[in-house]
Design a protein around this motif. Structure first.
Motif, PDB file in Angstrom:
ATOM      1  N   ARG A  42     -16.442 134.298 112.573  1.00 49.44           N
ATOM      2  CA  ARG A  42     -17.567 133.353 112.522  1.00 49.44           C
ATOM      3  C   ARG A  42     -18.934 134.015 112.500  1.00 49.44           C
ATOM      4  N   ARG A  69     -11.142 127.271 111.570  1.00 44.88           N
ATOM      5  CA  ARG A  69     -10.934 125.821 111.668  1.00 44.88           C
ATOM      6  C   ARG A  69     -11.391 125.099 110.408  1.00 44.88           C
ATOM      7  N   SER A 107     -11.186 120.165 129.939  1.00 46.16           N
ATOM      8  CA  SER A 107     -11.428 118.948 129.151  1.00 46.16           C
ATOM      9  C   SER A 107     -10.504 118.921 127.936  1.00 46.16           C
ATOM     10  N   ARG A 109     -11.428 118.528 125.012  1.00 47.03           N
ATOM     11  CA  ARG A 109     -12.052 119.339 123.955  1.00 47.03           C
ATOM     12  C   ARG A 109     -11.808 120.825 124.179  1.00 47.03           C
ATOM     13  N   ARG A 199     -12.204 138.456 129.832  1.00 44.55           N
ATOM     14  CA  ARG A 199     -12.220 137.059 130.273  1.00 44.55           C
ATOM     15  C   ARG A 199     -11.145 136.777 131.323  1.00 44.55           C
TER      16      ARG A 199
HETATM   17  C1  HXC Z   1     -13.447 125.574 130.715  1.00 48.18           C
HETATM   18  C2  HXC Z   1     -14.447 125.763 128.648  1.00 48.18           C
HETATM   19  C3  HXC Z   1     -14.715 127.129 128.859  1.00 48.18           C
HETATM   20  C4  HXC Z   1     -14.307 127.694 130.106  1.00 48.18           C
HETATM   21  C5  HXC Z   1     -15.470 126.589 126.909  1.00 48.18           C
HETATM   22  N1  HXC Z   1     -14.935 125.488 127.423  1.00 48.18           N
HETATM   23  N2  HXC Z   1     -15.343 127.623 127.755  1.00 48.18           N
HETATM   24  N3  HXC Z   1     -13.820 125.000 129.556  1.00 48.18           N
HETATM   25  N4  HXC Z   1     -13.671 126.880 130.997  1.00 48.18           N
HETATM   26  N5  HXC Z   1     -14.541 128.976 130.400  1.00 48.18           N
HETATM   27  C6  HXC Z   1     -14.927 124.148 126.836  1.00 48.18           C
HETATM   28  C7  HXC Z   1     -16.323 123.622 126.531  1.00 48.18           C
HETATM   29  O1  HXC Z   1     -16.939 123.111 127.707  1.00 48.18           O
HETATM   30  C8  HXC Z   1     -16.015 122.566 125.492  1.00 48.18           C
HETATM   31  O2  HXC Z   1     -15.517 121.403 126.092  1.00 48.18           O
HETATM   32  C9  HXC Z   1     -14.868 123.151 124.711  1.00 48.18           C
HETATM   33  O3  HXC Z   1     -14.285 124.167 125.563  1.00 48.18           O
HETATM   34  C10 HXC Z   1     -15.316 123.814 123.430  1.00 48.18           C
HETATM   35  O4  HXC Z   1     -16.329 124.739 123.764  1.00 48.18           O
HETATM   36  P1  HXC Z   1     -17.338 125.317 122.680  1.00 48.18           P
HETATM   37  O5  HXC Z   1     -18.146 126.391 123.317  1.00 48.18           O
HETATM   38  O6  HXC Z   1     -18.053 124.191 121.998  1.00 48.18           O
HETATM   39  O7  HXC Z   1     -16.294 125.889 121.618  1.00 48.18           O
HETATM   40  P2  HXC Z   1     -16.457 126.961 120.507  1.00 48.18           P
HETATM   41  O8  HXC Z   1     -17.903 127.298 120.256  1.00 48.18           O
HETATM   42  O9  HXC Z   1     -15.647 126.480 119.391  1.00 48.18           O
HETATM   43  O10 HXC Z   1     -15.806 128.288 121.172  1.00 48.18           O
HETATM   44  C11 HXC Z   1     -14.417 128.417 121.313  1.00 48.18           C
HETATM   45  C12 HXC Z   1     -14.077 129.055 122.656  1.00 48.18           C
HETATM   46  C13 HXC Z   1     -14.930 130.336 122.921  1.00 48.18           C
HETATM   47  C14 HXC Z   1     -12.580 129.363 122.666  1.00 48.18           C
HETATM   48  C15 HXC Z   1     -14.372 128.050 123.775  1.00 48.18           C
HETATM   49  O11 HXC Z   1     -14.645 130.870 124.197  1.00 48.18           O
HETATM   50  C16 HXC Z   1     -14.716 131.376 121.838  1.00 48.18           C
HETATM   51  O12 HXC Z   1     -15.341 131.298 120.789  1.00 48.18           O
HETATM   52  N6  HXC Z   1     -13.861 132.392 122.054  1.00 48.18           N
HETATM   53  C17 HXC Z   1     -13.598 133.452 121.055  1.00 48.18           C
HETATM   54  C18 HXC Z   1     -13.503 134.806 121.690  1.00 48.18           C
HETATM   55  C19 HXC Z   1     -12.343 134.924 122.646  1.00 48.18           C
HETATM   56  O13 HXC Z   1     -12.060 133.984 123.427  1.00 48.18           O
HETATM   57  N7  HXC Z   1     -11.679 136.071 122.591  1.00 48.18           N
HETATM   58  C20 HXC Z   1     -10.562 136.344 123.504  1.00 48.18           C
HETATM   59  C21 HXC Z   1      -9.281 136.134 122.797  1.00 48.18           C
HETATM   60  S1  HXC Z   1      -8.006 136.685 123.859  1.00 48.18           S
HETATM   61  P3  HXC Z   1     -16.459 120.085 126.393  1.00 48.18           P
HETATM   62  O14 HXC Z   1     -15.505 119.073 126.894  1.00 48.18           O
HETATM   63  O15 HXC Z   1     -17.467 120.551 127.412  1.00 48.18           O
HETATM   64  O16 HXC Z   1     -17.089 119.741 125.057  1.00 48.18           O
HETATM   65  C22 HXC Z   1      -6.691 135.766 123.678  1.00 48.18           C
HETATM   66  C23 HXC Z   1      -5.439 136.062 124.470  1.00 48.18           C
HETATM   67  C24 HXC Z   1      -5.574 137.061 125.558  1.00 48.18           C
HETATM   68  O17 HXC Z   1      -6.674 134.899 122.897  1.00 48.18           O
HETATM   69  C25 HXC Z   1      -4.195 137.274 126.174  1.00 48.18           C
HETATM   70  C26 HXC Z   1      -4.230 138.350 127.233  1.00 48.18           C
HETATM   71  C27 HXC Z   1      -2.880 138.659 127.789  1.00 48.18           C
END
Ligand code: HXC
Ligand code: NAP
Length: 271
Positions: A42, A69, A107, A109, A199
């Motif tokens: 992205r 997506r 949530s 979402r 994380r």
């Molecule tokens: C609870 C959370 C949250 C958290 C986000 N959300 N972070 N809820 N705890 N820590 C919620 C938000 O409040 C929102 O819900 C919904 O998730 C979507 O959040 P957005 O920020 O709008 O989503 P988006 O911008 O699409 O980002 C997607 C994401 C983000 C997954 C939430 O963290 C991301 O982009 N991650 C990519 C990088 C990553 O995670 N890399 C690690 C991969 S490791 P609401 O209801 O408030 O709207 C992996 C496996 C590891 O996959 C295995 C190890 C053994």
């Protein structure tokens, strides 16, 4: 210097989510083995910097800023990659999101975000890539996780999504085998220096809980995941399809199921 055991010169590799962490390590390994490589994610800055790093290895590198997506954006990127680099020999699908959250407080979402990226995103990448794969001979590798087969606290979203990725791997292996396309998955264990572990184990105490639970007592490296991918896409793995291969220091033998339970209190979450 170690000799390169695999030769991918003249081959084309596309890595979805290939701009950081494990997937960038995989993209770099294919580049070092001589392949032309395209990456997609992205964030435009991450895409630019990954393309620069891959270019420095001395191969042709392309980058696309797109969200898995968004099917049309993924499809357009794959079409351009084929036009510029030729039919795809290797497709790696590894875009994913993760955060620790209990099912009862996450949530809808939040759950959907991870399923949409990891599972539906993988479908989008594979579906859009199929027409561009070299047939026969192409190899598809999905990046799974131990969560796909092991229930873990605070990981309802990732467990559900990655279980789907494994099943998609097996179904596509069935359907695409007759076209000469192999489809497999690699399930990494905890890998050092990655966003995922930053994380899920953000403190030294948590890192210790993790390493204590891995039979080999350490984190793995992106290179160790890449080495499995280099083999899996090679002729040496020509009869391997539909496999989900753990590369996890033995974590999935038992430790992985306990580690997040032990970490629940450290995250101050109480499912
Ligand atoms: C609870 C959370 C949250 C958290 C986000 N959300 N972070 N809820 N705890 N820590 C919620 C938000 O409040 C929102 O819900 C919904 O998730 C979507 O959040 P957005 O920020 O709008 O989503 P988006 O911008 O699409 O980002 C997607 C994401 C983000 C997954 C939430 O963290 C991301 O982009 N991650 C990519 C990088 C990553 O995670 N890399 C690690 C991969 S490791 P609401 O209801 O408030 O709207 C992996 C496996 C590891 O996959 C295995 C190890 C053994
Ligand atoms: P990472 O560095 O965050 O890698 C994720 C990659 O996917 C990034 O390039 C990211 O770039 C991209 N991405 C995320 N959401 C995307 C979206 N919606 N569309 C397109 N690209 C997207 O994390 P990592 O820890 O190295 O994990 C890589 C893979 O290994 C994942 O599949 C993960 O599930 C798996 N895995 C990791 C571990 C571990 O120990 N880290 C263990 C088991 C499995 P952008 O942010 O620019 O989009």
């Amino acid at each position: 210097m170690m000799t390169q055991p695999f030769d991918y010169s003249g081959r084309t590799v596309f890595v979805a989510g290939g701009t950081s962490g494990i997937n960038l390590g995989v993209a770099q390994a294919f580049a070092r083995a001589g392949a032309s490589v395209a990456v997609l994610s992205r964030t435009p800055d991450k895409v630019r910097s990954a393309v620069d790093e891959l270019g420095e290895i001395g191969v042709t590198a392309l980058g696309f800023a797109a969200d898995v997506r968004d099917y049309d954006a993924v499809s357009a990127a794959l079409t351009t990659a084929q036009q510029e680099l030729g039919e795809l020999d290797v497709l790696v699908s590894g875009a994913a999101g993760n955060f620790p959250a209990a099912a009862q407080s996450m949530s809808a979402r939040a759950f959907a975000a991870v399923v949409d990226i990891d599972l539906k995103g993988t479908f989008n990448v594979l579906r859009a890539a199929y027409d561009h794969l070299r047939k026969p001979g192409a190899s598809v590798i999905n990046i799974s996780a131990p969560q796909s087969s092991i229930p873990m606290d605070l990981q309802a979203h990732a467990c559900a999504a990655k279980a789907g990725v494994d099943m998609l791997t097996r179904v596509c292996a069935l359907e695409w085998g007759p076209s000469g396309v192999r489809v497999n998955a690699v399930a990494p264990g905890p890998i050092e220096g990655t966003e995922g572990m930053a994380r899920l184990a953000p403190t030294p105490a948590m890192e210790h809980i993790v390493t204590d639970s891995v039979p080999l007592n350490r984190y793995g490296t992106a290179q160790e995941i890449a080495d499995c991918c280099l083999w899996l896409a090679s002729p040496q793995a020509s009869y391997v399809t539909g496999a989900v291969i753990p590369v996890d220091g033995g974590w999935s033998l038992g430790g992985a199921s306990q580690v997040f339970t032990a970490m629940r209190n450290l995250f101050n979450a109480t499912p």
